[in-house]
Design a protein around this motif. Structure first.
Motif, PDB file in Angstrom:
ATOM      1  N   PRO A   1       0.816  -1.227   0.000  1.00 50.77           N
ATOM      2  CA  PRO A   1       0.000   0.000   0.000  1.00 50.77           C
ATOM      3  C   PRO A   1       0.845   1.271   0.000  1.00 50.77           C
ATOM      4  N   GLY A   2       0.624   2.122  -1.006  1.00 47.27           N
ATOM      5  CA  GLY A   2       1.329   3.402  -1.077  1.00 47.27           C
ATOM      6  C   GLY A   2       2.727   3.286  -1.661  1.00 47.27           C
ATOM      7  N   PHE A   3       3.169   2.052  -1.983  1.00 45.59           N
ATOM      8  CA  PHE A   3       4.553   1.801  -2.427  1.00 45.59           C
ATOM      9  C   PHE A   3       5.489   2.514  -1.440  1.00 45.59           C
ATOM     10  N   LEU A   4       6.478   3.298  -1.916  1.00 47.55           N
ATOM     11  CA  LEU A   4       7.324   4.009  -0.946  1.00 47.55           C
ATOM     12  C   LEU A   4       6.811   5.441  -0.724  1.00 47.55           C
ATOM     13  N   VAL A   5       6.694   6.186  -1.813  1.00 46.92           N
ATOM     14  CA  VAL A   5       6.514   7.636  -1.679  1.00 46.92           C
ATOM     15  C   VAL A   5       5.194   7.998  -0.983  1.00 46.92           C
TER      16      VAL A   5
ATOM     17  N   ALA B   1       7.570   5.877   8.794  1.00 47.29           N
ATOM     18  CA  ALA B   1       7.063   5.164   7.620  1.00 47.29           C
ATOM     19  C   ALA B   1       8.216   4.746   6.702  1.00 47.29           C
ATOM     20  N   ALA B   2       9.227   5.620   6.571  1.00 44.75           N
ATOM     21  CA  ALA B   2      10.384   5.265   5.734  1.00 44.75           C
ATOM     22  C   ALA B   2      11.080   4.028   6.317  1.00 44.75           C
ATOM     23  N   GLN B   3      11.219   4.037   7.643  1.00 44.78           N
ATOM     24  CA  GLN B   3      11.854   2.898   8.315  1.00 44.78           C
ATOM     25  C   GLN B   3      11.057   1.600   8.093  1.00 44.78           C
ATOM     26  N   ARG B   4       9.743   1.737   8.197  1.00 44.06           N
ATOM     27  CA  ARG B   4       8.864   0.577   7.999  1.00 44.06           C
ATOM     28  C   ARG B   4       9.022   0.018   6.576  1.00 44.06           C
ATOM     29  N   CYS B   5       9.102   0.921   5.601  1.00 41.14           N
ATOM     30  CA  CYS B   5       9.242   0.476   4.202  1.00 41.14           C
ATOM     31  C   CYS B   5      10.533  -0.312   4.012  1.00 41.14           C
ATOM     32  N   VAL B   6      11.595   0.118   4.698  1.00 37.06           N
ATOM     33  CA  VAL B   6      12.864  -0.608   4.586  1.00 37.06           C
ATOM     34  C   VAL B   6      12.722  -1.971   5.260  1.00 37.06           C
ATOM     35  N   GLU B   7      12.146  -1.966   6.471  1.00 35.00           N
ATOM     36  CA  GLU B   7      12.000  -3.240   7.206  1.00 35.00           C
ATOM     37  C   GLU B   7      11.141  -4.235   6.428  1.00 35.00           C
TER      38      GLU B   7
ATOM     39  N   GLY C   1      10.820  -4.401   3.282  1.00 41.00           N
ATOM     40  CA  GLY C   1      11.374  -4.729   1.964  1.00 41.00           C
ATOM     41  C   GLY C   1      10.639  -4.082   0.795  1.00 41.00           C
ATOM     42  N   VAL C   2       9.908  -2.994   1.058  1.00 42.03           N
ATOM     43  CA  VAL C   2       9.252  -2.284  -0.049  1.00 42.03           C
ATOM     44  C   VAL C   2      10.330  -1.750  -0.993  1.00 42.03           C
ATOM     45  N   VAL C   3      11.422  -1.271  -0.401  1.00 44.97           N
ATOM     46  CA  VAL C   3      12.633  -0.967  -1.181  1.00 44.97           C
ATOM     47  C   VAL C   3      13.738  -1.896  -0.667  1.00 44.97           C
ATOM     48  N   ALA C   4      14.758  -2.140  -1.513  1.00 45.38           N
ATOM     49  CA  ALA C   4      15.752  -3.159  -1.173  1.00 45.38           C
ATOM     50  C   ALA C   4      16.650  -2.761  -0.004  1.00 45.38           C
ATOM     51  N   ASP C   5      16.911  -1.461   0.170  1.00 38.20           N
ATOM     52  CA  ASP C   5      17.785  -1.053   1.277  1.00 38.20           C
ATOM     53  C   ASP C   5      17.522   0.412   1.660  1.00 38.20           C
ATOM     54  N   ALA C   6      18.189   0.828   2.747  1.00 35.08           N
ATOM     55  CA  ALA C   6      17.954   2.166   3.296  1.00 35.08           C
ATOM     56  C   ALA C   6      18.354   3.261   2.307  1.00 35.08           C
ATOM     57  N   GLU C   7      19.411   2.997   1.557  1.00 32.80           N
ATOM     58  CA  GLU C   7      19.886   3.992   0.596  1.00 32.80           C
ATOM     59  C   GLU C   7      18.809   4.269  -0.476  1.00 32.80           C
ATOM     60  N   LEU C   8      18.152   3.203  -0.909  1.00 27.81           N
ATOM     61  CA  LEU C   8      17.104   3.400  -1.919  1.00 27.81           C
ATOM     62  C   LEU C   8      15.891   4.117  -1.337  1.00 27.81           C
ATOM     63  N   ALA C   9      15.644   3.901  -0.043  1.00 25.93           N
ATOM     64  CA  ALA C   9      14.547   4.642   0.595  1.00 25.93           C
ATOM     65  C   ALA C   9      14.887   6.129   0.560  1.00 25.93           C
ATOM     66  N   ASP C  10      16.128   6.465   0.892  1.00 29.16           N
ATOM     67  CA  ASP C  10      16.545   7.872   0.868  1.00 29.16           C
ATOM     68  C   ASP C  10      16.434   8.449  -0.549  1.00 29.16           C
ATOM     69  N   ALA C  11      16.920   7.682  -1.525  1.00 32.22           N
ATOM     70  CA  ALA C  11      16.883   8.161  -2.911  1.00 32.22           C
ATOM     71  C   ALA C  11      15.439   8.399  -3.345  1.00 32.22           C
TER      72      ALA C  11
END
Ligand code: NAI
Length: 375
Positions: free
Chosen positions: A212-216, A331-337, A339-349
């Motif tokens: 839900p909501g993907f990352l952004v 929410a960003a932390q949750r997405c990383v945990e 696996g919505v994005v592969a790693d923390a760096e991609l969450a930041d990007a």
């Protein structure tokens, strides 16, 4: 000079450059060279996606239920091309590449088919069932859905692994990021091709998992909800927005809600909060009164020629920015945990290029890390 180059701001801005380079790498390992895009749905999103791709040199066929529904998108494209290209011949060429296609013949030849019709599951399922029978066997089939489950839409296909998500942001011409969404069954080759297409039209592809909501939107929604709760508590919208601007956000969360549309904000909030929390009171009052934000001329702010009329801001209460940012970071932390994005760096990007999150802070995960490292 040395002090500048070692400052956290410089370090973070250099980091943003590398994050962008990493996003540019996605899709590079594919030899897919799409030339023809077929877009179905010529509304806000489909019309602008089609125009953008034509501007970037692709041949684009644009389908909708009638020629009358396609015409406004072509008109919008014509004025955007005039502003961007300035040269009449180039404008002509770009417009020649954007072909109204009410009968949908373009889907037969297209290398990529993007669906951007109403957010209705049955309509999308039926559409893809038809498209699958006429599209080239190796064409990328993608949905621009924001809130439906890719797996549910794919259920309409004989080969569900063909479907991927290619999720653009509004306004298409201004937002650099595009989320490329992997459903549970999506074919990895189709995803690579989807990312190669995104690069081909000069956007940054972020691979995300279907959630839900993907990352952004998953990080933006709780932040906007918190901002609207502050308004419910009596803090002026101007003050809430000013706190976020001072933190380094490009737009305050209340003005952002008005810009996306308050009806959409309600739907996104409901999807992401799964009914756990009550929607903000003022938000519901405005929506029930038909005040949907900038598009209706009134939301949290009143708009004059598209500009919000804001009162002068006095003192911003201490801790307000932190309060607003907290659900965003969580929410960003949750997405990383998850696996919505592969790693923390991609969450930041993704968050920097998808929301404009204060680039000098290096992204939400980087900000959390730096804050925890502070004595
Ligand atoms: P819209 O309501 O502006 O446009 C939808 C268009 O699809 C209309 O012109 C309609 O005539 C056409 N349509 C409906 N059924 C059709 C069919 N069977 N065949 C051909 N055309 C058909 O919608 P909007 O806002 O452009 O949204 C489209 C999709 O993009 C939705 O899935 C939405 O979730 C997604 N999206 C929307 C964003 C936004 O900010 N509006 C942002 C990102 C994604």
């Amino acid at each position: 000079m040395d002090a500048i180059s070692r400052s956290p701001t410089t370090k973070n801005l250099v980091r943003v450059y590398y994050l962008q380079e990493r996003l540019k790498g996605f899709g590079k390992d594919s030899d897919f060279a799409p030339k023809h895009l077929h877009v179905i749905g010529a509304g806000v999103m489909g019309g602008d996606i089609a125009a953008w791709a034509a501007l970037r040199g692709l041949t684009v066929t644009l389908q909708d239920q009638s020629i009358e529904r396609i015409a406004p998108a072509i008109q919008r494209a014509a004025s955007a091309f005039k502003k961007k290209l300035r040269d009449d011949t180039q404008v002509r060429f770009a417009l020649d590449r954007l072909i109204p296609d009410p009968s949908g013949q373009g889907a037969r030849q297209a290398d990529v088919v993007i669906e951007a019709i109403f957010e209705n599951l049955e309509a999308k399922q039926k559409l893809f069932a038809d498209i699958e029978t006429i599209a080239k066997p190796d064409a990328v089939l993608a949905s621009n859905t924001s809130s439906l489950k890719l797996e549910d839409i794919a259920a309409g296909l004989k080969n569900p692994s063909r479907l991927i998500g290619i999720h653009f942001f509004n306004p298409v011409a201004k937002m650099p990021l595009v989320e490329v969404v992997a459903g549970k069954d999506s074919d990895p080759q189709a995803l690579k091709r989807g990312m190669a297409f995104v690069r081909k039209i000069d956007k940054l592809a972020l691979p995300v998992k279907s959630a839900p909501g993907f990352l952004v939107n998953a990080v933006l929604a709780p932040y906007m909800q918190e901002a609207m709760r502050c308004v419910d508590e009596g803090i002026a919208p101007e003050v809430v927005d000013e706190a976020a601007l001072a933190f380094g956000m490009p737009l305050g969360p209340i003005e952002l809600a008005d810009t996306v549309g308050l009806d959409i904000a309600v739907a996104a909030g409901a999807q992401l909060a799964s009914g756990i929390t009550e929607p903000p009171r003022k938000l519901m009052e405005l929506v029930n009164a038909g005040h949907l934000g900038r598009k209706t001329g009134r939301g949290f702010y009143t708009y004059n020629q598209g500009k919000p009329q804001k009162a002068a801001v006095g003192q911003v209460p201490a801790g307000l920015a932190e309060r607003l940012i907290k659900p965003f970071l969580a929410a960003a932390q949750r997405c990383v945990e998850q696996g919505v994005v592969a790693d923390a760096e991609l969450a930041d990007a993704g968050v920097i290029f998808g929301t404009g999150f204060a680039p000098f802070r290096g992204g939400p995960m980087n900000y959390l890390k730096e804050r925890n490292e502070q004595p």
